[in-house]
Design an enzyme around this catalytic site. Structure first.
Site, PDB file in Angstrom:
ATOM      1  N   GLY A 274      -9.033  20.342  14.614  1.00  0.00           N
ATOM      2  CA  GLY A 274      -8.699  19.144  15.452  1.00  0.00           C
ATOM      3  C   GLY A 274      -9.978  18.838  16.352  1.00  0.00           C
ATOM      4  O   GLY A 274     -11.031  19.704  16.528  1.00  0.00           O
TER       5      GLY A 274
ATOM      6  N   CYS B 184     -10.398  26.633  11.933  1.00  0.00           N
ATOM      7  CA  CYS B 184     -11.314  25.816  12.544  1.00  0.00           C
ATOM      8  C   CYS B 184     -11.035  26.092  14.192  1.00  0.00           C
ATOM      9  O   CYS B 184     -11.148  26.879  14.817  1.00  0.00           O
ATOM     10  CB  CYS B 184     -11.601  24.430  12.087  1.00  0.00           C
ATOM     11  SG  CYS B 184     -13.381  23.843  12.362  1.00  0.00           S
TER      12      CYS B 184
ATOM     13  N   GLU C 115      -8.343  25.044   3.317  1.00  0.00           N
ATOM     14  CA  GLU C 115      -7.494  24.044   2.691  1.00  0.00           C
ATOM     15  C   GLU C 115      -8.098  23.124   1.742  1.00  0.00           C
ATOM     16  O   GLU C 115      -7.574  22.480   0.944  1.00  0.00           O
ATOM     17  CB  GLU C 115      -6.769  23.323   3.762  1.00  0.00           C
ATOM     18  CG  GLU C 115      -7.311  22.310   4.520  1.00  0.00           C
ATOM     19  CD  GLU C 115      -8.089  22.652   5.758  1.00  0.00           C
ATOM     20  OE1 GLU C 115      -8.430  23.951   5.916  1.00  0.00           O
ATOM     21  OE2 GLU C 115      -8.344  21.925   6.529  1.00  0.00           O
TER      22      GLU C 115
ATOM     23  N   SER D 220       0.945  -1.140   0.056  1.00  0.00           N
ATOM     24  CA  SER D 220       0.016   0.097  -0.005  1.00  0.00           C
ATOM     25  C   SER D 220       0.704   1.145  -0.076  1.00  0.00           C
ATOM     26  O   SER D 220       2.308   1.252   0.135  1.00  0.00           O
ATOM     27  CB  SER D 220      -0.972  -0.131   1.215  1.00  0.00           C
ATOM     28  OG  SER D 220      -0.233   0.003   2.329  1.00  0.00           O
TER      29      SER D 220
ATOM     30  N   HIS E  27     -12.701  25.683   6.454  1.00  0.00           N
ATOM     31  CA  HIS E  27     -11.522  25.097   5.961  1.00  0.00           C
ATOM     32  C   HIS E  27     -10.902  25.403   4.693  1.00  0.00           C
ATOM     33  O   HIS E  27     -11.420  24.549   3.604  1.00  0.00           O
ATOM     34  CB  HIS E  27     -11.799  23.194   6.022  1.00  0.00           C
ATOM     35  CG  HIS E  27     -11.647  22.948   7.398  1.00  0.00           C
ATOM     36  ND1 HIS E  27     -10.727  22.485   8.090  1.00  0.00           N
ATOM     37  CD2 HIS E  27     -12.900  22.421   8.133  1.00  0.00           C
ATOM     38  CE1 HIS E  27     -11.098  21.915   9.403  1.00  0.00           C
ATOM     39  NE2 HIS E  27     -12.220  21.952   9.556  1.00  0.00           N
TER      40      HIS E  27
HETATM   41  N1  GLN Z   1     -13.372  20.279  17.417  1.00  0.00           N
HETATM   42  C1  GLN Z   1     -14.041  21.628  16.910  1.00  0.00           C
HETATM   43  C2  GLN Z   1     -15.456  21.346  16.544  1.00  0.00           C
HETATM   44  O1  GLN Z   1     -16.111  20.657  16.423  1.00  0.00           O
HETATM   45  C3  GLN Z   1     -13.277  21.920  15.676  1.00  0.00           C
HETATM   46  C4  GLN Z   1     -13.281  21.117  14.741  1.00  0.00           C
HETATM   47  C5  GLN Z   1     -12.531  21.347  13.487  1.00  0.00           C
HETATM   48  O2  GLN Z   1     -11.277  21.829  13.799  1.00  0.00           O
HETATM   49  N2  GLN Z   1     -12.609  20.605  11.977  1.00  0.00           N
HETATM   50  O3  GLN Z   1     -16.128  22.460  16.437  1.00  0.00           O
END
Ligand code: GLN
Length: 537
Positions: free
Chosen positions: A354, A381, A509, A13, A507
Site C-alpha cells: 500500500g 511490501c 502474489e 462492463s 510482491h
Molecule cells: N509505500 C511503500 C513504498 O513505496 C510500499 C509500497 C508497496 O507496498 N507496494 O516503499
C-alpha cells in the site's frame, strides 16, 4: 503465421472479459498451441501505475517492471504465455508514441490523425506479439462497445483483418443476457443491440459468449444467432460460477468452444487435456479443511484492490485442500476498535502492500497482535515495512520509529527512501519495479519454502529497510533472511521464536498459480491451518 483472436465486450462492463480471455488462452494451450495475450485499455493514463486502487483495482507488475492492468494477472495465472510491456497498451501509451514520433519528424510533414496514424500504432502493437514462435495472439479490448474512447481500437482491429486476411482473425464478443425476475425470462435484446453497434463499426463477431445467471434455452440461442448473424453453435453460454473462477475454462469447453476456435482458425491442434486443471478444480469444490485469514489493508471495499493476494491465498488453499475464508479488515478499524475485536478468531494475519499514511497505525497494531499472540503473519511490501516499524517501537524501544514515507523528520527512520529514489521527481514508472534476484539464508522459513538458494521476485516500492538498524534488529530476533544478490538490500525478514512470522519487500502474489501455489503463501496458510488444528485439538 500467427492467428488472431480479438475479444470485445458489450452491454455492461465487469463481465469478466479478462477471465474469459485467460480461459481461452488456457484452453488453446491445453490443445498444444502457443498463445500470447494482450490487453488494450482505452483510458488516457499511460499505464495504471499512477491510478488509485479505487479506480482500477490492483496494479499488476510484470517481470520487466511494467505496471499493468490486473487482467494480465489472470493471463499469467491461467496460461504460460510470457508477458512483457508489449502486452498492455492504453490510449495514453499509444498516443505518447505517436506524439513522440511526430516530434521526431517521423511523419514527414503529414497531418497526424486517428486514422491512419493512431490505428497504425495499435495494429503495430498487435503485430508485435505475432512472432514466429506463436500460434495464436489473443487481444482483449477493454471497455464496452459504444464507448467513445474505445473507437480507435475497434477501428484498428477491423482494419487488422483486412491486412492479414479475415480467415486469420476471429472476433469474439462477450455480452450479458440478463434474467428479468419480474418477467421470469432471459432478455436477448441488449445483446442484439450490442452486436448491432459492433456491426455498424464494421465488425461481425464470429462467436458470442453470453454471460448469464441461468441456462440459456435453445430457443433463446436460436434467436440470438439469427438476430446477431452468428452461427448457432457459436452462441456460447457462460454461466455465473458458484465456486471459483477456475471453473470458467471447463464450462467453455463443455459448450464446445475449443473445437469452434480450432476449426474456425484452421489450427492444427492436439487433443484437449484438462486433467491437471480438472483435478485442481476438484480440490476447490471438495475442501477437507477450513482456515480463516485476515487481510488487513486500506482499500478493502474495492473488491479488486488486492486481487492477486486473494487469488494467491486461494491457491495456497488448493495446495492444502483447504477453503480459505478471507476476513477483510479495514486497517483504520483496527485502530478504532482494537485488534482483539477484529482479529480475535483468525488463524493467520496478512498485511499487504500500500501507499500513504492512512491506516498505518492499524496495520502496525494488527502486526503486534500477530507477533504477541503467536499468530502466523505474512507481510508484503508495506506490510513488511510496518512489521519493521512495529518491532522497532515495541522491542528496540524506539518509540518514534517510522518510515520516512509517513514522517519525513523521524529520529528513527527504520524504513527510508532508497538512495536512487532520492532524486526522482516524476511519478509514473519510477519506483523500484520488476523482477530482482534475492539470496536466501540457510535454515530459515523462506529457504525451506522455496527450496532454493536464489529466487526472483517482483517489486514495486520506493522505500526500503534501513541497514543502519540491521544489527540491532537481528540481535533482538528480527532477522534478514533474504537479501539482494550483493547482500545490501533486505528483502525478507523473519522473527525468531514465533511459529511463522515472515515479511517480504517484494510482491510474491504476482507469481502464484492455481496449479502451483506460491511457496510462501502455501507455507503461511499451512502454518495457519496448523494453528487452527492444534487450537481445536
Ligand atoms: N509505500 C511503500 C513504498 O513505496 C510500499 C509500497 C508497496 O507496498 N507496494 O516503499
Amino acid at each position: 503465421m500467427a492467428k488472431h483472436i480479438f475479444v470485445t465486450g458489450g452491454v455492461v462492463s465487469s463481465l469478466g472479459k479478462g477471465l474469459t480471455c485467460a480461459s481461452i488462452g488456457m484452453i488453446l494451450e491445453q490443445r498444444g498451441l502457443r498463445v500470447r495475450l494482450q490487453k488494450f485499455d482505452p483510458y488516457i493514463n499511460v499505464d495504471p501505475g499512477t491510478m488509485s486502487p479505487y479506480q482500477h483495482g490492483e496494479v499488476y507488475v510484470l517481470n520487466d517492471g511494467s505496471e499493468t492492468d490486473l487482467d494480465l494477472g489472470h493471463y499469467e495465472r491461467f496460461t504460460h504465455a510470457p508477458l512483457t510491456k508489449d502486452c498492455n497498451y492504453t490510449t495514453g501509451k499509444i498516443y505518447l508514441s505517436v506524439i513522440q514520433k511526430e516530434r521526431e519528424g517521423y511523419y514527414e510533414g503529414k497531418t497526424v490523425q486517428v486514422i491512419p496514424h493512431v490505428t497504425d500504432e495499435i495494429k503495430a502493437a498487435v503485430g508485435r506479439l505475432a512472432t514466429d514462435d506463436v500460434d495464436v495472439v489473443i487481444a482483449e479490448i477493454g471497455g464496452t462497445v459504444g464507448d467513445i474512447e474505445g473507437l480507435p481500437f475497434l477501428e484498428a482491429i477491423r482494419q487488422f483483418a483486412l491486412d492479414v486476411g479475415r480467415e486469420n482473425c476471429l472476433y469474439i464478443h462477450l455480452t450479458l443476457v440478463p434474467y428479468l425476475k419480474a418477467a421470469a425470462e432471459l432478455k436477448t435484446k441488449p445483446t442484439q443491440h450490442s452486436v448491432g453497434a459492433l456491426r455498424q463499426i464494421g465488425i461481425q463477431p464470429d462467436i458470442l459468449i453470453c454471460r448469464t445467471e441461468v441456462s440459456i434455452s435453445s430457443d433463446d440461442k436460436d434467436k440470438i444467432a439469427l438476430f446477431c448473424n452468428v452461427e448457432r453453435k457459436a452462441v456460447i453460454e457462460e454461466r455465473d460460477k458458484q465456486f471459483s473462477i477456475y471453473e470458467v475454462p471447463l464450462s467453455l469447453v463443455e459448450h464446445g468452444l475449443d473445437d469452434i476456435l480450432v476449426k474456425r482458425l484452421g489450427l492444427r491442434a492436439a487433443p484437449l487435456d484438462l486433467s491437471q486443471w480438472s483435478e485442481m478444480v476438484d480440490r476447490i469444490m471438495n475442501p477437507k479443511h477450513e482456515v480463516r485469514i485476515a487481510v488487513v489493508g486500506k482499500y478493502m471495499k474495492h473488491r479488486d484492490s488486492y486481487k492477486s493476494v486473494y487469488e494467491s491465498l486461494d491457491h495456497a488453499g488448493i495446495a492444502h485442500r483447504a477453503r480459505v475464508l478471507v476476513v477483510r479488515v479495514e486497517a483504520e478499524e483496527v485502530s478504532a476498535r482494537g485488534a482483539e475485536a477484529l482479529l480475535g478468531g483468525v488463524d493467520g494475519i496478512l498485511v499487504p502492500g500500500g501507499f500513504g499514511m492512512r491506516g498505518i497505525e492499524g496495520k502496525i497494531e494488527a502486526i503486534r497482535f500477530a507477533r504477541t499472540n503467536q499468530i502466523p503473519f505474512f507481510g508484503i511490501c508495506l506490510g513488511m515495512q510496518c512489521a519493521v516499524i512495529e518491532f522497532a517501537r515495541s522491542i528496540l524501544g524506539l518509540d518514534e520509529a517510522n518510515s520516512t514515507e509517513f514522517d519525513k523528520t523521524t529520529d528513527h527512520p527504520v524504513i527510508a527512501l532508497m538512495e536512487n529514489q532520492r532524486s526522482v521527481q516524476q511519478l509514473g514508472g519510477t519506483m523500484r519495479l520488476g523482477a530482482w534476484p534475492c539470496m536466501l539464508a540457510p535454515d530459515r522459513l523462506a529457504r525451506r519454502a522455496y527450496g532454493a538458494e536464489q529466487i526472483s521476485e517482483r517489486h514495486r516500492h520506493r522505500y526500503e529497510f534501513n541497514n543502519e538498524y540491521r544489527k540491532a534488529f537481528e540481535q533482538h530476533g528480527l532477522i534478514a533472511t533474504g537479501t539482494s544478490a550483493d547482500g545490501v538490500i533486505v528483502e525478507i525478514v523473519e522473527l525468531r521464536n514465533h511459529p511463522w512470522f515472515l515479511a517480504v519487500q517484494f510482491h510474491p502474489e504476482f507469481q502464484s498459480k492455481p496449479t502451483r501455489a506460491h511457496p510462501l503463501f502455501r507455507d503461511f496458510v499451512g502454518a495457519a491451518l496448523q494453528r487452527r488444528e492444534t487450537s481445536r485439538a
